[in-house]
Scaffold this motif. Structure first.
Motif, mmCIF file in Angstrom:
data_model
loop_
_atom_site.group_PDB
_atom_site.id
_atom_site.type_symbol
_atom_site.label_atom_id
_atom_site.label_comp_id
_atom_site.label_asym_id
_atom_site.label_seq_id
_atom_site.Cartn_x
_atom_site.Cartn_y
_atom_site.Cartn_z
ATOM 1 N N VAL A 221 0.877 -1.172 0.000
ATOM 2 C CA VAL A 221 0.000 0.000 0.000
ATOM 3 C C VAL A 221 0.911 1.218 0.000
ATOM 4 O O VAL A 221 1.576 1.502 0.991
ATOM 5 N N TRP A 241 -1.733 7.113 4.579
ATOM 6 C CA TRP A 241 -2.361 5.971 3.929
ATOM 7 C C TRP A 241 -3.868 6.168 4.069
ATOM 8 O O TRP A 241 -4.391 6.227 5.197
ATOM 9 N N LYS A 243 -7.915 5.820 4.084
ATOM 10 C CA LYS A 243 -8.791 4.794 4.640
ATOM 11 C C LYS A 243 -9.268 3.818 3.575
ATOM 12 O O LYS A 243 -9.292 2.597 3.787
ATOM 13 N N GLN A 244 -9.641 4.323 2.409
ATOM 14 C CA GLN A 244 -10.159 3.460 1.359
ATOM 15 C C GLN A 244 -9.108 2.466 0.887
ATOM 16 O O GLN A 244 -9.401 1.292 0.640
ATOM 17 N N ASP A 245 -7.852 2.926 0.778
ATOM 18 C CA ASP A 245 -6.774 2.026 0.375
ATOM 19 C C ASP A 245 -6.565 0.920 1.406
ATOM 20 O O ASP A 245 -6.316 -0.247 1.058
ATOM 21 N N GLN A 247 -8.875 -0.173 3.533
ATOM 22 C CA GLN A 247 -10.056 -1.045 3.486
ATOM 23 C C GLN A 247 -9.995 -1.988 2.300
ATOM 24 O O GLN A 247 -10.363 -3.169 2.419
ATOM 25 N N ASP A 248 -9.553 -1.487 1.160
ATOM 26 C CA ASP A 248 -9.465 -2.331 -0.045
ATOM 27 C C ASP A 248 -8.522 -3.508 0.171
ATOM 28 O O ASP A 248 -8.658 -4.553 -0.482
ATOM 29 N N ASN A 249 -7.566 -3.328 1.084
ATOM 30 C CA ASN A 249 -6.615 -4.396 1.369
ATOM 31 C C ASN A 249 -6.925 -5.099 2.690
ATOM 32 O O ASN A 249 -6.085 -5.830 3.222
ATOM 33 N N GLU A 250 -8.149 -4.868 3.204
ATOM 34 C CA GLU A 250 -8.639 -5.510 4.419
ATOM 35 C C GLU A 250 -7.699 -5.304 5.606
ATOM 36 O O GLU A 250 -7.428 -6.211 6.393
#
Length: 281
Positions: A221, A241, A243-245, A247-250
């Protein structure tokens, strides 16, 4: 709309290539120089006066406001901007640019908004590169691109910015050439996760710091971060970093961050330093 786009472009360029901001927490832990005993002695200073026009710093206030005037003697519209701005040796960004049409003059104020947050109580010297470019043709070389230093209280009152070390500091790197220190962290549930770095360039070279292919908890990331710092200067910068990035990577919790850190010469792009720096909350 065309003028707005041009101004927005200049604001981005004022970071120095693709540098990030230098805001810090309102309770930043720094050592603040005492005010000089004397009053402001600065008088009007003409930075240049030639066939292209002129640029004059009329006055400097105690809070750092620069009253400036400029004249455009060319046949083109000119864009005036500042780059590599530092106060007492700490990088700052006034987010300033001004467009002046052919044959006209303009008055303006250049202000700095994060001095108190960054621990600067008194401005003893200001260094910046003044850039005057053709606003209608960005392919042309700037009419003016020159570094200047201003001394509100006189050259004998210069005091360098000093940051006080704290037990909460996380020193990622500190050698004879550069320093990289985590000043504090912000974990925002809405926007993401940010490391606020304090950086020093101890060399006689202008340097670019950037992170290439970072990973969080072992998952790639990248924060897409970089900043350029002139020789001998210091800076605060935020590495984020989103939040969406995450979340996309759990990624719900930051366990560790590996940052391949690269420091290069600003002019030649030759690599001065390359090492992966690890941070664990």
């Amino acid at each position: 709309m065309k003028k707005i786009i041009k101004l927005f472009t200049i604001f981005l360029l004022s970071f120095g290539m693709f540098g990030c901001g230098n805001n810090t927490d309102a309770e930043t832990e720094t050592k603040v120089s005492k005010k000089p005993k004397s009053e402001i002695t600065f008088e009007s200073e003409t930075l240049y006066d030639n066939d292209y026009g002129n640029f004059i710093v009329q006055s400097i206030s105690e809070n750092g406001d620069l009253k400036v005037s400029m004249e455009n003697k060319t046949d083109s519209t000119l864009m005036y901007s500042l780059d590599h701005v530092s106060i007492n040796g700490l990088m700052e960004n006034p987010f300033w640019a001004r467009e002046v049409t052919s044959g006209n003059k303009a008055n303006d104020t250049i202000s700095f908004y994060s001095l108190k947050e960054d621990g600067i109580d008194t401005i003893t010297y200001i260094t910046f590169t003044l850039i005057v470019s053709d606003s209608e043709n960005w392919n042309l070389e700037p009419y003016i691109k020159q570094e200047f230093t201003l001394y509100p209280y006189g050259e004998n009152q210069v005091k360098e910015f000093e940051r006080k070390s704290e037990e909460s500091d996380v020193v990622l790197l500190n050698n004879e050439q550069i320093s990289v220190i985590v000043d504090h962290v912000e974990d925002d549930s809405t926007y993401g996760y940010s490391l606020f770095l304090y950086l020093e360039n101890k060399t006689d070279q202008n340097l670019i710091y950037h992170i290439d292919n970072a990973s969080v908890n072992g998952i790639m990331v990248d924060p897409f971060w970089a900043i350029d710092i002139p020789s001998g200067k210091k800076a605060y910068s935020e590495v984020s970093w989103y939040k969406q990035d995450l979340q996309d990577n759990e990624i719900d919790t930051i366990e560790y961050i590996d940052m391949p850190f690269v420091v290069s010469n600003y002019d030649t792009y030759s690599i001065l330093f390359e090492q992966t720096l690890a941070y664990k909350p």
